[in-house]
Design a protein around this motif. Structure first.
Motif, PDB file in Angstrom:
ATOM      1  N   SER A 219       0.820  -1.198   0.000  1.00 42.97           N
ATOM      2  CA  SER A 219       0.000   0.000   0.000  1.00 42.97           C
ATOM      3  C   SER A 219       0.862   1.259   0.000  1.00 42.97           C
ATOM      4  CB  SER A 219      -0.918   0.002   1.230  1.00 42.97           C
ATOM      5  OG  SER A 219      -1.721   1.151   1.255  1.00 42.97           O
ATOM      6  N   TYR A 220       0.389   2.292  -0.734  1.00 47.31           N
ATOM      7  CA  TYR A 220       1.098   3.565  -0.806  1.00 47.31           C
ATOM      8  C   TYR A 220       0.132   4.696  -0.531  1.00 47.31           C
ATOM      9  CZ  TYR A 220       4.974   1.130  -3.073  1.00 47.31           C
ATOM     10  OH  TYR A 220       6.011   0.273  -3.353  1.00 47.31           O
ATOM     11  N   ASP A 221       0.660   5.746   0.043  1.00 44.30           N
ATOM     12  CA  ASP A 221      -0.125   6.951   0.247  1.00 44.30           C
ATOM     13  C   ASP A 221      -0.318   7.655  -1.099  1.00 44.30           C
ATOM     14  OD1 ASP A 221      -0.030  10.140   0.815  1.00 44.30           O
ATOM     15  OD2 ASP A 221      -1.061   9.087   2.428  1.00 44.30           O
ATOM     16  N   PRO A 222      -1.525   8.134  -1.406  1.00 40.74           N
ATOM     17  CA  PRO A 222      -1.749   8.797  -2.691  1.00 40.74           C
ATOM     18  C   PRO A 222      -0.807   9.960  -2.957  1.00 40.74           C
ATOM     19  CG  PRO A 222      -3.846   8.340  -1.616  1.00 40.74           C
ATOM     20  CD  PRO A 222      -2.772   7.985  -0.633  1.00 40.74           C
ATOM     21  N   GLN A 223      -0.446  10.705  -1.909  1.00 37.25           N
ATOM     22  CA  GLN A 223       0.426  11.858  -2.095  1.00 37.25           C
ATOM     23  C   GLN A 223       1.794  11.446  -2.619  1.00 37.25           C
ATOM     24  OE1 GLN A 223      -0.504  15.043  -1.811  1.00 37.25           O
ATOM     25  NE2 GLN A 223       1.536  15.721  -2.481  1.00 37.25           N
ATOM     26  N   GLU A 224       2.276  10.297  -2.159  1.00 33.03           N
ATOM     27  CA  GLU A 224       3.584   9.807  -2.595  1.00 33.03           C
ATOM     28  C   GLU A 224       3.604   9.542  -4.093  1.00 33.03           C
ATOM     29  OE1 GLU A 224       6.757   6.251  -1.396  1.00 33.03           O
ATOM     30  OE2 GLU A 224       4.686   6.206  -0.652  1.00 33.03           O
ATOM     31  N   LEU A 225       2.547   8.917  -4.602  1.00 38.66           N
ATOM     32  CA  LEU A 225       2.489   8.625  -6.025  1.00 38.66           C
ATOM     33  C   LEU A 225       2.171   9.874  -6.840  1.00 38.66           C
ATOM     34  CD1 LEU A 225       0.682   5.177  -5.915  1.00 38.66           C
ATOM     35  CD2 LEU A 225       3.101   5.657  -6.232  1.00 38.66           C
ATOM     36  N   PHE A 226       1.414  10.808  -6.262  1.00 36.96           N
ATOM     37  CA  PHE A 226       1.168  12.062  -6.965  1.00 36.96           C
ATOM     38  C   PHE A 226       2.457  12.849  -7.134  1.00 36.96           C
ATOM     39  CE2 PHE A 226      -0.201  16.584  -6.973  1.00 36.96           C
ATOM     40  CZ  PHE A 226      -0.851  16.566  -8.198  1.00 36.96           C
ATOM     41  N   GLU A 227       3.317  12.819  -6.146  1.00 31.10           N
ATOM     42  CA  GLU A 227       4.604  13.500  -6.265  1.00 31.10           C
ATOM     43  C   GLU A 227       5.456  12.885  -7.371  1.00 31.10           C
ATOM     44  OE1 GLU A 227       6.242  13.332  -2.354  1.00 31.10           O
ATOM     45  OE2 GLU A 227       4.830  14.808  -1.539  1.00 31.10           O
ATOM     46  N   ALA A 228       5.341  11.563  -7.550  1.00 33.72           N
ATOM     47  CA  ALA A 228       6.048  10.920  -8.664  1.00 33.72           C
ATOM     48  C   ALA A 228       5.485  11.394  -9.992  1.00 33.72           C
ATOM     49  CB  ALA A 228       5.942   9.394  -8.547  1.00 33.72           C
ATOM     50  N   TYR A 229       4.165  11.543 -10.068  1.00 30.20           N
ATOM     51  CA  TYR A 229       3.524  12.039 -11.286  1.00 30.20           C
ATOM     52  C   TYR A 229       3.972  13.466 -11.593  1.00 30.20           C
ATOM     53  CZ  TYR A 229      -0.341  13.360 -14.439  1.00 30.20           C
ATOM     54  OH  TYR A 229      -1.090  13.798 -15.510  1.00 30.20           O
ATOM     55  N   VAL A 230       4.049  14.300 -10.566  1.00 33.20           N
ATOM     56  CA  VAL A 230       4.484  15.687 -10.747  1.00 33.20           C
ATOM     57  C   VAL A 230       5.935  15.745 -11.213  1.00 33.20           C
ATOM     58  CG1 VAL A 230       4.994  17.839  -9.505  1.00 33.20           C
ATOM     59  CG2 VAL A 230       2.818  16.658  -9.127  1.00 33.20           C
ATOM     60  N   ARG A 231       6.754  14.838 -10.741  1.00 34.44           N
ATOM     61  CA  ARG A 231       8.173  14.855 -11.110  1.00 34.44           C
ATOM     62  C   ARG A 231       8.396  14.310 -12.517  1.00 34.44           C
ATOM     63  NH1 ARG A 231      13.303  14.877  -8.637  1.00 34.44           N
ATOM     64  NH2 ARG A 231      12.314  15.238  -6.628  1.00 34.44           N
ATOM     65  N   PHE A 232       7.750  13.203 -12.854  1.00 33.15           N
ATOM     66  CA  PHE A 232       8.053  12.517 -14.116  1.00 33.15           C
ATOM     67  C   PHE A 232       7.046  12.803 -15.231  1.00 33.15           C
ATOM     68  CE2 PHE A 232      10.354  10.069 -10.952  1.00 33.15           C
ATOM     69  CZ  PHE A 232      11.577   9.865 -11.582  1.00 33.15           C
ATOM     70  N   GLY A 233       5.884  13.301 -14.884  1.00 30.87           N
ATOM     71  CA  GLY A 233       4.908  13.616 -15.910  1.00 30.87           C
ATOM     72  C   GLY A 233       4.194  12.389 -16.437  1.00 30.87           C
ATOM     73  N   GLY A 234       3.480  12.575 -17.561  1.00 30.52           N
ATOM     74  CA  GLY A 234       2.608  11.527 -18.048  1.00 30.52           C
ATOM     75  C   GLY A 234       2.928  10.984 -19.420  1.00 30.52           C
ATOM     76  N   MET A 235       4.132  11.205 -19.930  1.00 28.46           N
ATOM     77  CA  MET A 235       4.463  10.591 -21.208  1.00 28.46           C
ATOM     78  C   MET A 235       4.481   9.064 -21.047  1.00 28.46           C
ATOM     79  SD  MET A 235       4.692  12.604 -23.714  1.00 28.46           S
ATOM     80  CE  MET A 235       4.989  14.299 -24.198  1.00 28.46           C
ATOM     81  N   PRO A 236       3.743   8.329 -21.874  1.00 25.10           N
ATOM     82  CA  PRO A 236       3.661   6.875 -21.697  1.00 25.10           C
ATOM     83  C   PRO A 236       5.013   6.183 -21.706  1.00 25.10           C
ATOM     84  CG  PRO A 236       1.960   7.608 -23.212  1.00 25.10           C
ATOM     85  CD  PRO A 236       2.838   8.800 -22.951  1.00 25.10           C
ATOM     86  N   GLY A 237       5.982   6.721 -22.447  1.00 28.29           N
ATOM     87  CA  GLY A 237       7.300   6.091 -22.511  1.00 28.29           C
ATOM     88  C   GLY A 237       7.996   5.996 -21.171  1.00 28.29           C
ATOM     89  N   VAL A 238       7.643   6.897 -20.239  1.00 29.17           N
ATOM     90  CA  VAL A 238       8.257   6.833 -18.909  1.00 29.17           C
ATOM     91  C   VAL A 238       7.892   5.529 -18.226  1.00 29.17           C
ATOM     92  CG1 VAL A 238       8.327   7.912 -16.623  1.00 29.17           C
ATOM     93  CG2 VAL A 238       8.347   9.335 -18.673  1.00 29.17           C
TER      94      VAL A 238
END
Length: 440
Positions: A184-203
């Motif tokens: 289990s992960y806290d949603p904020q932790e994964l949101f911070e990953a999204y903010v850092r790496f963005g949403g390009m599918p290749g990532v």
């Protein structure tokens, strides 16, 4: 934290369902969006859907014009290629990926419509695909599917996470993210990953490794700049945009000013005052020059422009629009990751989420105050404020004030990155950004 790499072809139901809705209808289905946002995969998903629903392999013709095999083809050669492979007496499904690389491609498309029993799907990485020249050939006979990089929900799905809800001891519903191993992960932790790496599918393919992600972004940036901007005027037979350095400086300026009111004049003045122009350049760039470069960035879907709307006067304003970058990971590649622009980063993410949900979006002007977004569609209008936090009383009052000035009865919502007490106040809902992004 290391997220798991995605499978080679992951579903994008938001866009696939839109394509399926137009299957076997007359309009040419045109999928547009920045390079590497998933357009090719979407065509493959559609072709797979056809196979799974009784369409034979010989009825599907798929051409990727990024392939060397078709690099020097003309529109006439493409026509002959398809005609030779069209089965007799059966409908053929034509998929053309990055078709704008073929000169006069619209002639071939129009001929297929006239001569064949066919259903046509094309992709392009430049809005020139739907320009006035294109419209003269297929006016009223095409439908555009606007594709964007991954939303936060898609980002989680691509990395193997599911969202679960549970009741807290106080009775509130709380979300948590669970990976394929049950961790289990806290949603904020994964949101911070999204903010850092963005949403390009290749990532998702390379994993959330900073060096690999930066290399991927470098490839996307270089391809967009070279193929879709610096070469675009050559394809049109017009004067080329040749100043790669000026283009990069404009990109850096816009990336650094997402969410700020911006004019062509202010861009030119800033480039001059901060010595961002080559020393041998005389004076600031002409307004027409800057407009041409910014238009190229908009056409290539690197940036999106949002207009201001006077809520009381009920009209769009011509001055001081805003620009948002199509992927926050691309911005981090350009400027380096920093957490000092959180408010504008959240605005950027919310803006594109509203576009994904099918809204037209404008900035609202209410007297001398501003509402971040007015989101409208055929049946709805919603006012949004976006802020990093709603915990400080002064911040809370600042964000609520413009919404209080609006006299109509449409929903008014504040989206906050942090909020210890997300309740409705004066009829204005306060919602956490993560909860908004995870709405079904």
């Amino acid at each position: 934290m290391m997220l798991k790499p995605a499978e080679s072809l992951r579903n994008r139901p938001l866009y696939l369902n839109r394509l399926i809705a137009f299957q076997d209808t007359e309009p040419v289905k045109v999928v547009t969006g920045i390079r590497r946002c998933g357009k090719s995969s979407l065509l493959k998903l559609m072709a797979r859907h056809l196979r799974e629903n009784g369409v034979e392999e010989q009825q599907i013709i798929f051409i990727n014009f990024e392939s060397m095999e078709f690099r020097n083809y003309s529109a006439e050669q493409i026509y002959v290629y398809v005609k030779e492979r069209t089965p007799s007496g059966k409908r053929v499904y034509l998929f053309f990926d990055e078709i704008q690389r073929i000169p006069e491609w619209q002639d071939a498309i129009n001929s297929f419509r006239v001569d064949l029993d066919c259903d046509i799907y094309v992709t392009g990485s430049n809005a020139y695909l739907l320009s006035s020249e294109y419209a003269t050939y297929l006016a009223g006979r095409s439908v555009e599917i606007k594709m964007l990089p991954l939303s936060f929900s898609e980002f989680l799905d691509f990395h193997g996470y599911t969202v679960q809800e549970r009741n807290s001891p106080t009775g509130e519903k709380r979300k948590r993210m669970v990976d394929q191993d049950g961790e289990s992960y806290d949603p904020q932790e994964l949101f911070e990953a999204y903010v850092r790496f963005g949403g390009m599918p290749g990532v998702a393919d390379v994993g959330l490794d900073t060096d690999k992600a930066l290399a991927l972004m470098d490839g996307i940036y270089s391809t967009v700049v070279v193929r879709d901007i610096l070469e675009r005027e050559k394809r049109r037979g017009q004067r080329q945009l040749t100043d790669a350095e000026l283009l990069r400086k404009i990109i850096m300026f816009l990336a650094d000013n997402i969410g700020n009111s911006t004019s062509i004049t202010s861009i030119g003045n800033t480039l001059m005052s901060e010595n961002l122009l080559n020393k041998d350049r005389r004076g600031k760039p002409a307004v027409q020059t800057l407009q041409a470069y910014i238009a190229a960035l908009l056409e290539s879907y690197v940036f999106y422009e949002i207009k201001r709307f006077d809520v009381k006067g009920k009209e769009y304003l011509r001055t001081l629009g805003k620009y948002y970058i199509v992927d926050i990971g691309l911005r981090n590649y350009l400027l380096g990751y920093r957490d000092v622009d959180t408010g504008h980063i959240l605005e950027n993410i919310v803006y594109f989420e509203l576009l994904r949900r099918g809204y037209d979006v404008a900035v609202g002007k209410v007297g001398n105050k501003e509402v971040d977004f007015i989101a409208t569609n055929a049946t709805e209008k919603i006012y949004y404020q976006v802020t990093e936090s709603m915990n400080e009383p002064t911040t809370r009052e600042r964000e609520l004030a413009p919404l209080r000035l609006i006299q109509d009865n449409y929903p008014k919502i504040v989206l906050a990155g942090n909020c210890d007490n997300p309740v409705t106040q004066d009829g204005i809902k306060i919602v956490k950004v993560i909860d908004f992004l995870l709405e079904s």
